[in-house]
Design an enzyme around this catalytic site. Structure first.
Site, short mmCIF file in Angstrom:
data_model
loop_
_atom_site.label_atom_id
_atom_site.label_comp_id
_atom_site.label_asym_id
_atom_site.label_seq_id
_atom_site.Cartn_x
_atom_site.Cartn_y
_atom_site.Cartn_z
N CYS A 192 0.87 -1.19 0.00
CA CYS A 192 0.00 0.00 0.00
C CYS A 192 0.91 1.23 0.00
O CYS A 192 2.13 1.12 0.18
CB CYS A 192 -0.85 -0.01 1.26
N HIS A 220 5.61 -5.07 8.70
CA HIS A 220 5.67 -6.45 9.16
C HIS A 220 5.96 -7.41 8.01
O HIS A 220 5.08 -8.10 7.52
CB HIS A 220 4.36 -6.83 9.87
N HIS A 234 3.84 1.94 11.69
CA HIS A 234 2.73 1.71 12.63
C HIS A 234 2.49 2.88 13.57
O HIS A 234 1.46 2.94 14.22
CB HIS A 234 3.03 0.47 13.48
N GLU A 294 0.54 -0.59 16.25
CA GLU A 294 -0.28 0.59 15.89
C GLU A 294 -1.21 0.97 17.04
O GLU A 294 -1.40 2.16 17.34
CB GLU A 294 -1.11 0.30 14.63
N THR A 343 -6.22 0.94 11.70
CA THR A 343 -6.39 1.09 10.25
C THR A 343 -6.48 -0.25 9.50
O THR A 343 -7.02 -0.30 8.41
CB THR A 343 -5.20 1.86 9.64
N SER A 397 1.66 -10.11 10.54
CA SER A 397 1.03 -9.00 9.83
C SER A 397 -0.49 -9.08 10.04
O SER A 397 -1.14 -10.03 9.60
CB SER A 397 1.38 -9.08 8.35
N SER A 398 -1.02 -8.06 10.70
CA SER A 398 -2.44 -8.05 11.04
C SER A 398 -3.30 -8.10 9.78
O SER A 398 -4.26 -8.87 9.67
CB SER A 398 -2.70 -6.79 11.86
N ASN A 399 -2.95 -7.28 8.78
CA ASN A 399 -3.82 -7.22 7.60
C ASN A 399 -3.73 -8.50 6.76
O ASN A 399 -4.71 -8.92 6.15
CB ASN A 399 -3.56 -5.95 6.80
S1 SF4 Z 1 -2.88 2.60 7.20
FE1 SF4 Z 1 -1.55 0.80 7.05
S2 SF4 Z 1 -2.46 -0.46 5.44
FE2 SF4 Z 1 -3.35 1.61 5.25
S3 SF4 Z 1 -2.06 2.71 3.76
FE3 SF4 Z 1 -1.24 3.12 5.79
S4 SF4 Z 1 0.33 1.56 6.14
FE4 SF4 Z 1 -0.95 0.86 4.46
#
Ligand code: SF4
EC number: 1.17.7.4
Length: 308
Positions: free
Chosen positions: A12, A41, A74, A126, A164, A222-224
């Site tokens: 991202c 992560h 984070h 985070e 997030t 990694s949470s996501n």
């Molecule tokens: S909040 Fe986290 S997942 Fe979303 S753009 Fe930022 S780093 Fe990436």
């Protein structure tokens, strides 16, 4: 075997920016550059930056005097910023701007005298950073059960913010439970939730309608990435989280005709390629990228690096 690649997947804008901050800092100031916590992560990303001269530490006390220090994507608590200032460390802050936005929302709610609820996972960096940025008590809730257990009168002026890497869908039930229990509650606009989290989760939902097995490329912490695997599983598709091709278990693909591949926001595309290569060693593979949402978000670098 037919392989469908989810779109979007992988890096991202916040992760791209964080990695670029470390790389540019290494170019501008020379190694070593100290990074507090894994910048993102992903072991592969961390190892490649280590090879270029980054040193990863968990606490600022491990950073020598005057050494250039980067805070991870984070975010960090104010106490960490204060410690860095007290030690006069030159800091580059790689906190994702969307995380900073959550910090600012939290601060605004506290200033308005509201009791703040953070929807997120205990112990995630985070969450620790956000709780430590907001100048007031923050109540962390992780589930509807925890909302029901909150010992607060129904008319308490409340506000909520969210980690997030949770999507609108992840938080919907918790927010509904908060709104059902409390009469005076405010929250951010739903569009404020991270675009990347939402897009990657929607792409996995689309993928799950087409495939027999889902492979999520990402780190175990990694949470996501974990959430992407859970979404596949919830959709009834056998889903596995793997760091790279070496972790691919041929048994998973034994009865699969179609396999979906995606990657968490901190996983580089080179690891997706590595997983596809590992699949090719099992049998012939035809790869197709699914249509999906185009992303063209870019976050600006800190001023001291932008011009370099
Ligand atoms: S909040 Fe986290 S997942 Fe979303 S753009 Fe930022 S780093 Fe990436």
């Amino acid at each position: 075997m037919e392989v469908y690649l989810a779109q979007p997947r992988g890096f991202c804008a916040g992760v791209v920016r964080a990695i670029e901050i470390v790389e540019r800092a290494l170019e501008k100031y020379g190694p070593p550059v100290y990074v507090r916590h894994e910048i993102v992560h992903n072991k592969y990303v961390v190892e490649s930056l280590k090879n270029k001269g980054a040193i990863f530490v968990e606490e600022l006390s491990e950073v020598p005097p005057k050494a250039v220090t980067v805070f991870s994507a984070h975010g960090v608590a104010r106490s960490v910023e204060e410690e860095a200032a007290a030690r006069d460390l030159p800091v580059l802050n790689a906190t994702c701007p969307l995380v900073t936005k959550v910090h600012n929302q939290g601060k605004r709610y506290i200033t308005k005298g509201r009791t703040l609820i953070l929807i997120g996972h205990a112990g995630h960096p985070e969450v620790e950073g956000t709780m430590g940025q907001v100048p007031g008590p923050v109540l962390l809730v992780q589930s509807v059960e925890e909302v029901n257990a909150l010992a607060l009168p129904a008319d308490t002026p409340l506000a909520y913010i969210t980690q997030t890497t949770l999507s609108v869908d992840d938080t919907r039930d918790i927010i509904a439970a908060l709104q059902a229990r409390f009469t005076d509650i405010q929250g951010p606009d739903i569009r404020d939730i991270c675009y990347a989290t939402q897009n990657r989760q929607s792409a996995v939902r689309d993928l799950s309608k087409l495939v027999d097995v889902i492979l999520v490329v990402g780190a175990a912490n990694s949470s996501n990435s974990n959430r992407l695997r859970e979404i596949g599983t919830e959709a009834g598709v056998a889903s596995y989280l793997i760091a790279d091709g070496s972790e691919l278990n041929p048994e998973w693909l034994k009865d699969a005709r179609t396999v979906g591949v995606t990657a968490g926001a901190s996983a580089p595309e080179v690891l997706v390629d590595d997983v596809i290569e590992a699949m090719r060693r099992i049998g012939p593979v035809k790869v197709q990228v699914l249509p999906g949402r185009e992303e063209n978000i870019e976050f600006r670098l800190p001023a001291e690096l932008a011009a370099s």
